[in-house]
Write a protein that holds these residues in place. Sequence first.
Motif, PDB file in Angstrom:
ATOM      1  N   VAL A 203       0.867  -1.186   0.000  1.00  0.00           N
ATOM      2  CA  VAL A 203       0.000   0.000   0.000  1.00  0.00           C
ATOM      3  C   VAL A 203       0.898   1.229   0.000  1.00  0.00           C
ATOM      4  O   VAL A 203       1.758   1.383   0.871  1.00  0.00           O
ATOM      5  CB  VAL A 203      -0.921   0.007   1.243  1.00  0.00           C
ATOM      6  CG1 VAL A 203      -1.811   1.249   1.244  1.00  0.00           C
ATOM      7  CG2 VAL A 203      -1.774  -1.251   1.293  1.00  0.00           C
ATOM      8  N   GLU A 204       0.696   2.091  -0.974  1.00  0.00           N
ATOM      9  CA  GLU A 204       1.505   3.311  -1.083  1.00  0.00           C
ATOM     10  C   GLU A 204       0.861   4.492  -0.374  1.00  0.00           C
ATOM     11  O   GLU A 204       1.535   5.338   0.189  1.00  0.00           O
ATOM     12  CB  GLU A 204       1.679   3.686  -2.564  1.00  0.00           C
ATOM     13  CG  GLU A 204       2.596   2.741  -3.311  1.00  0.00           C
ATOM     14  CD  GLU A 204       4.060   3.051  -3.086  1.00  0.00           C
ATOM     15  OE1 GLU A 204       4.696   2.286  -2.315  1.00  0.00           O
ATOM     16  OE2 GLU A 204       4.546   4.040  -3.649  1.00  0.00           O
ATOM     17  N   GLU A 205      -0.484   4.533  -0.415  1.00  0.00           N
ATOM     18  CA  GLU A 205      -1.193   5.675   0.165  1.00  0.00           C
ATOM     19  C   GLU A 205      -2.664   5.340   0.384  1.00  0.00           C
ATOM     20  O   GLU A 205      -3.236   4.525  -0.349  1.00  0.00           O
ATOM     21  CB  GLU A 205      -1.078   6.889  -0.790  1.00  0.00           C
ATOM     22  CG  GLU A 205      -1.562   8.163  -0.157  1.00  0.00           C
ATOM     23  CD  GLU A 205      -1.409   9.392  -1.063  1.00  0.00           C
ATOM     24  OE1 GLU A 205      -0.777   9.289  -2.138  1.00  0.00           O
ATOM     25  OE2 GLU A 205      -1.950  10.442  -0.683  1.00  0.00           O
ATOM     26  N   ILE A 206      -3.229   5.959   1.410  1.00  0.00           N
ATOM     27  CA  ILE A 206      -4.679   5.839   1.629  1.00  0.00           C
ATOM     28  C   ILE A 206      -5.230   7.259   1.506  1.00  0.00           C
ATOM     29  O   ILE A 206      -4.679   8.201   2.086  1.00  0.00           O
ATOM     30  CB  ILE A 206      -4.984   5.228   3.014  1.00  0.00           C
ATOM     31  CG1 ILE A 206      -4.390   3.809   3.101  1.00  0.00           C
ATOM     32  CG2 ILE A 206      -6.500   5.180   3.245  1.00  0.00           C
ATOM     33  CD1 ILE A 206      -4.419   3.187   4.473  1.00  0.00           C
ATOM     34  N   LYS A 207      -6.296   7.400   0.714  1.00  0.00           N
ATOM     35  CA  LYS A 207      -6.816   8.746   0.455  1.00  0.00           C
ATOM     36  C   LYS A 207      -8.258   8.871   0.924  1.00  0.00           C
ATOM     37  O   LYS A 207      -9.021   7.890   0.890  1.00  0.00           O
ATOM     38  CB  LYS A 207      -6.769   9.053  -1.048  1.00  0.00           C
ATOM     39  CG  LYS A 207      -5.372   9.142  -1.620  1.00  0.00           C
ATOM     40  CD  LYS A 207      -5.472   9.470  -3.103  1.00  0.00           C
ATOM     41  CE  LYS A 207      -4.111   9.624  -3.753  1.00  0.00           C
ATOM     42  NZ  LYS A 207      -4.232   9.840  -5.196  1.00  0.00           N
ATOM     43  N   GLY A 208      -8.631  10.068   1.314  1.00  0.00           N
ATOM     44  CA  GLY A 208     -10.011  10.301   1.710  1.00  0.00           C
ATOM     45  C   GLY A 208     -10.143  11.612   2.450  1.00  0.00           C
ATOM     46  O   GLY A 208      -9.195  12.058   3.107  1.00  0.00           O
TER      47      GLY A 208
END
Length: 314
Positions: A203-208
């Motif tokens: 996982v490189e990034e979680i967005k929201g």
Amino acid sequence: MEKLYDVIIIGAGPAGLAAGLYAARAKMKTLILEKDKTGGQIVTTNEVANYPGSIQNATGPSLIARMVEQAEEFGAERKKDTVIDVDFTEKVKVIKGEKEVYKSKAVIIASGATPKQIGCPGEKELIGKGVSYCATCDADFFTGLEVFVIGGGDSALEEAMYLTKFAKKVTIVHRRDELRAAKSIQEKAFKNEKIDFMWDTVVEEIKGDGIVEAIVFKNKKTGKITEYHADENDGTFGIFPFVGYKPQSDVYKGKIELTDDGYVITDADMRTSVAGVFAAGDIRVKSLRQVVTATADGAIAAVAAEKYIENHFD
Ligand code: NAP
């Protein structure tokens, strides 16, 4: 005069509660300190199938409730306080809590380990907003939604299987092409029709914005980046990282011998590098971290503490 305990146990998971039961049963003045919820990691586990004698459908919380009852029946005292410092330099050990200062002849450290984070951007900010480290606590929020489980160990697979009871689909994202989990657990997961796998993926990034909306993956072999967005109708999805644990030993740094990654070094009788200080359960160096080994450690530590007190105090 300040109360002097025979044994203070830090942590009320299976190791601490077993130590408390044994110490109190041996008529030692016993205090169990817990900073948070009683039970440790096991209360975040829905199914405890491999603890000998566990009845079918035994849950982490139900097992812990019985352990607490048993320890209290024998006279162990329990207090909620967070240990912020310790002084192990004198014969009488001093434990400084946020609320009080405690003194005892022997100490058993059983404060366990906490879930590790993936460490990618967005993860911290979205904890409780789609990112969770406890399937038992939060699975219900993801009823009918998609869920990604990160990791390839026993926890990832077991929790993924539990999550299939709620989610419409569960994808296990693993950084290699081979799982770490026990073969028996793997077999069950492979058979589960609601579980998919993404191999060689991190996982490189979680967005929201206030809630998880997208997750960015990188394939480690090809370097390809993909971004998954929440289904329009759902608006969000769940991310459950189960990428291992970190020992809760920061407070003991420089006070007892630890490994580079923070685990407490003990001998077979749970003795640490300081006389009168013992450690039990997931916080110590060991090859198998399970409820059964934690409770065994607790029992051994309590008996060793009793012997230590007999030999060093009048
Ligand atoms: P674990 O065995 O350490 O597995 C961690 C998993 O996460 C591994 O697959 C690891 O990948 C992956 N990982 C680590 N860091 C990562 C990162 N930054 N990004 C992506 N993936 C990452 O941890 P666990 O599954 O929580 O288990 C901990 C202990 O509890 C083990 O001893 C386990 O046997 C025990 N346990 C037992 C049971 C049971 O018997 N029923 C249930 C739960 C836990 P790699 O494989 O590539 O290293």
